[in-house]
Design a protein around this motif. Structure first.
Motif, PDB file in Angstrom:
ATOM      1  N   GLU A  67       0.843  -1.203   0.000  1.00 43.09           N
ATOM      2  CA  GLU A  67       0.000   0.000   0.000  1.00 43.09           C
ATOM      3  C   GLU A  67       0.880   1.256   0.000  1.00 43.09           C
ATOM      4  N   LYS A  68       1.997   1.222   0.741  1.00 45.64           N
ATOM      5  CA  LYS A  68       2.919   2.361   0.775  1.00 45.64           C
ATOM      6  C   LYS A  68       3.618   2.548  -0.571  1.00 45.64           C
ATOM      7  N   VAL A  69       3.938   1.438  -1.239  1.00 48.63           N
ATOM      8  CA  VAL A  69       4.519   1.524  -2.581  1.00 48.63           C
ATOM      9  C   VAL A  69       3.505   2.171  -3.522  1.00 48.63           C
ATOM     10  N   LYS A  70       2.258   1.737  -3.418  1.00 48.73           N
ATOM     11  CA  LYS A  70       1.188   2.295  -4.260  1.00 48.73           C
ATOM     12  C   LYS A  70       1.032   3.802  -4.027  1.00 48.73           C
ATOM     13  N   GLU A  71       1.086   4.218  -2.761  1.00 48.95           N
ATOM     14  CA  GLU A  71       0.988   5.651  -2.442  1.00 48.95           C
ATOM     15  C   GLU A  71       2.170   6.425  -3.028  1.00 48.95           C
ATOM     16  N   LYS A  72       3.377   5.863  -2.871  1.00 47.24           N
ATOM     17  CA  LYS A  72       4.573   6.531  -3.390  1.00 47.24           C
ATOM     18  C   LYS A  72       4.494   6.689  -4.907  1.00 47.24           C
ATOM     19  N   GLU A  73       3.968   5.682  -5.579  1.00 47.92           N
ATOM     20  CA  GLU A  73       3.916   5.681  -7.045  1.00 47.92           C
ATOM     21  C   GLU A  73       2.594   6.236  -7.587  1.00 47.92           C
ATOM     22  N   ASN A  74       1.738   6.762  -6.711  1.00 48.25           N
ATOM     23  CA  ASN A  74       0.431   7.292  -7.114  1.00 48.25           C
ATOM     24  C   ASN A  74      -0.387   6.275  -7.908  1.00 48.25           C
ATOM     25  N   GLY A  75      -0.311   5.005  -7.481  1.00 51.65           N
ATOM     26  CA  GLY A  75      -1.103   3.952  -8.107  1.00 51.65           C
ATOM     27  C   GLY A  75      -0.502   3.348  -9.360  1.00 51.65           C
ATOM     28  N   ALA A  76       0.656   3.817  -9.788  1.00 56.27           N
ATOM     29  CA  ALA A  76       1.300   3.293 -11.000  1.00 56.27           C
ATOM     30  C   ALA A  76       2.312   2.202 -10.631  1.00 56.27           C
ATOM     31  N   ILE A  77       2.927   1.616 -11.658  1.00 55.82           N
ATOM     32  CA  ILE A  77       3.980   0.632 -11.390  1.00 55.82           C
ATOM     33  C   ILE A  77       5.185   1.360 -10.799  1.00 55.82           C
ATOM     34  N   THR A  78       6.113   0.600 -10.245  1.00 56.89           N
ATOM     35  CA  THR A  78       7.254   1.218  -9.559  1.00 56.89           C
ATOM     36  C   THR A  78       8.162   1.953 -10.541  1.00 56.89           C
ATOM     37  N   SER A  79       8.786   2.994 -10.039  1.00 55.90           N
ATOM     38  CA  SER A  79       9.697   3.797 -10.860  1.00 55.90           C
ATOM     39  C   SER A  79      11.062   3.132 -10.989  1.00 55.90           C
ATOM     40  N   VAL A  80      11.307   2.089 -10.199  1.00 53.35           N
ATOM     41  CA  VAL A  80      12.558   1.331 -10.312  1.00 53.35           C
ATOM     42  C   VAL A  80      12.239  -0.101 -10.710  1.00 53.35           C
ATOM     43  N   ASN A  81      13.173  -0.709 -11.399  1.00 53.08           N
ATOM     44  CA  ASN A  81      13.038  -2.100 -11.803  1.00 53.08           C
ATOM     45  C   ASN A  81      13.613  -2.981 -10.701  1.00 53.08           C
ATOM     46  N   HIS A  82      13.091  -4.187 -10.554  1.00 57.10           N
ATOM     47  CA  HIS A  82      13.610  -5.094  -9.527  1.00 57.10           C
ATOM     48  C   HIS A  82      15.026  -5.574  -9.839  1.00 57.10           C
ATOM     49  N   LYS A  83      15.520  -5.285 -11.031  1.00 56.90           N
ATOM     50  CA  LYS A  83      16.874  -5.707 -11.407  1.00 56.90           C
ATOM     51  C   LYS A  83      17.913  -4.607 -11.196  1.00 56.90           C
ATOM     52  N   SER A 122      -0.070  -5.304 -12.573  1.00 50.74           N
ATOM     53  CA  SER A 122      -0.355  -5.646 -13.973  1.00 50.74           C
ATOM     54  C   SER A 122      -1.603  -6.516 -14.104  1.00 50.74           C
ATOM     55  N   LYS A 123      -1.955  -7.216 -13.043  1.00 50.91           N
ATOM     56  CA  LYS A 123      -3.162  -8.055 -13.044  1.00 50.91           C
ATOM     57  C   LYS A 123      -4.374  -7.324 -12.478  1.00 50.91           C
ATOM     58  N   GLY A 124      -4.210  -6.029 -12.208  1.00 56.59           N
ATOM     59  CA  GLY A 124      -5.316  -5.233 -11.713  1.00 56.59           C
ATOM     60  C   GLY A 124      -5.618  -5.409 -10.234  1.00 56.59           C
ATOM     61  N   MET A 125      -4.709  -6.055  -9.512  1.00 57.86           N
ATOM     62  CA  MET A 125      -4.891  -6.260  -8.071  1.00 57.86           C
ATOM     63  C   MET A 125      -4.156  -5.152  -7.331  1.00 57.86           C
ATOM     64  N   THR A 126      -4.859  -4.047  -7.107  1.00 60.97           N
ATOM     65  CA  THR A 126      -4.204  -2.904  -6.491  1.00 60.97           C
ATOM     66  C   THR A 126      -4.815  -2.514  -5.153  1.00 60.97           C
ATOM     67  N   ASP A 127      -5.768  -3.297  -4.671  1.00 63.33           N
ATOM     68  CA  ASP A 127      -6.348  -3.017  -3.358  1.00 63.33           C
ATOM     69  C   ASP A 127      -5.611  -3.868  -2.333  1.00 63.33           C
ATOM     70  N   PHE A 128      -4.655  -3.252  -1.664  1.00 62.56           N
ATOM     71  CA  PHE A 128      -3.844  -3.979  -0.687  1.00 62.56           C
ATOM     72  C   PHE A 128      -4.295  -3.731   0.733  1.00 62.56           C
ATOM     73  N   SER A 129      -5.429  -3.038   0.878  1.00 62.91           N
ATOM     74  CA  SER A 129      -5.916  -2.755   2.224  1.00 62.91           C
ATOM     75  C   SER A 129      -6.204  -4.068   2.936  1.00 62.91           C
ATOM     76  N   VAL A 130      -5.885  -4.096   4.201  1.00 67.06           N
ATOM     77  CA  VAL A 130      -6.053  -5.314   4.982  1.00 67.06           C
ATOM     78  C   VAL A 130      -7.519  -5.453   5.339  1.00 67.06           C
ATOM     79  N   GLU A 131      -8.090  -6.593   4.937  1.00 71.15           N
ATOM     80  CA  GLU A 131      -9.490  -6.839   5.211  1.00 71.15           C
ATOM     81  C   GLU A 131      -9.619  -7.828   6.353  1.00 71.15           C
TER      82      GLU A 131
END
Length: 138
Positions: A67-83, A122-131
């Motif tokens: 969720e914090k990554v999502k907030e940092k990226e404003n809902g987009a993919i990360t600005s850095v690559n995992h490589k 990429s799979k549209g799973m962007t709701d990371f809120s804890v349920e």
């Protein structure tokens, strides 16, 4: 679908969605290519909802980190690559989770978090809120 149905299987790349349980394990579908695999109880399997990241004071659930990554990226993919290099990854992660425990959170862990976030995004799973699971859902 929440993180309680998403699996990380040791020795297998990517993430998997739990489809159904069998007598000797379960069937999971790869989020990467959609292939279904049979997983026995011998495999080391982790639910993403059960994974946490160490900080200096506590363990933060992976859902909160994503969720914090999502907030940092404003809902987009990360600005850095995992490589990216270890330094770039560490700098990025310290922006997401400033007090993470650098002695117990390895660069490989940071790579996984970034890679998992981008795959879930990429799979549209962007709701990371804890349920909280209610008795009706069980």
């Amino acid at each position: 679908m929440g993180l309680d149905k998403i699996l990380a299987i040791s020795g297998k790349p990517g993430l998997y969605e739990l489809k159904k349980q069998t007598r000797n394990g379960f069937v999971a579908e790869s989020l990467t290519d959609g292939k279904k695999i049979s997983v026995s109880l011998r495999h080391n399997v982790s639910l993403l909802s059960e994974i946490a990241i160490y900080t200096q004071t506590e363990e933060v659930p992976l859902a909160q980190v994503l969720e914090k990554v999502k907030e940092k990226e404003n809902g987009a993919i990360t600005s850095v690559n995992h490589k990216e290099s270890k330094t770039v990854l560490a700098n990025y992660f310290s922006e997401v989770l400033p007090d993470y425990d650098e002695s117990r959170v390895y660069p490989s862990d940071i790579k996984k978090v970034i890679q998992w976030y981008n795959l879930l995004h990429s799979k549209g799973m962007t709701d990371f809120s804890v349920e909280e699971v209610s008795s009706e859902e069980e």
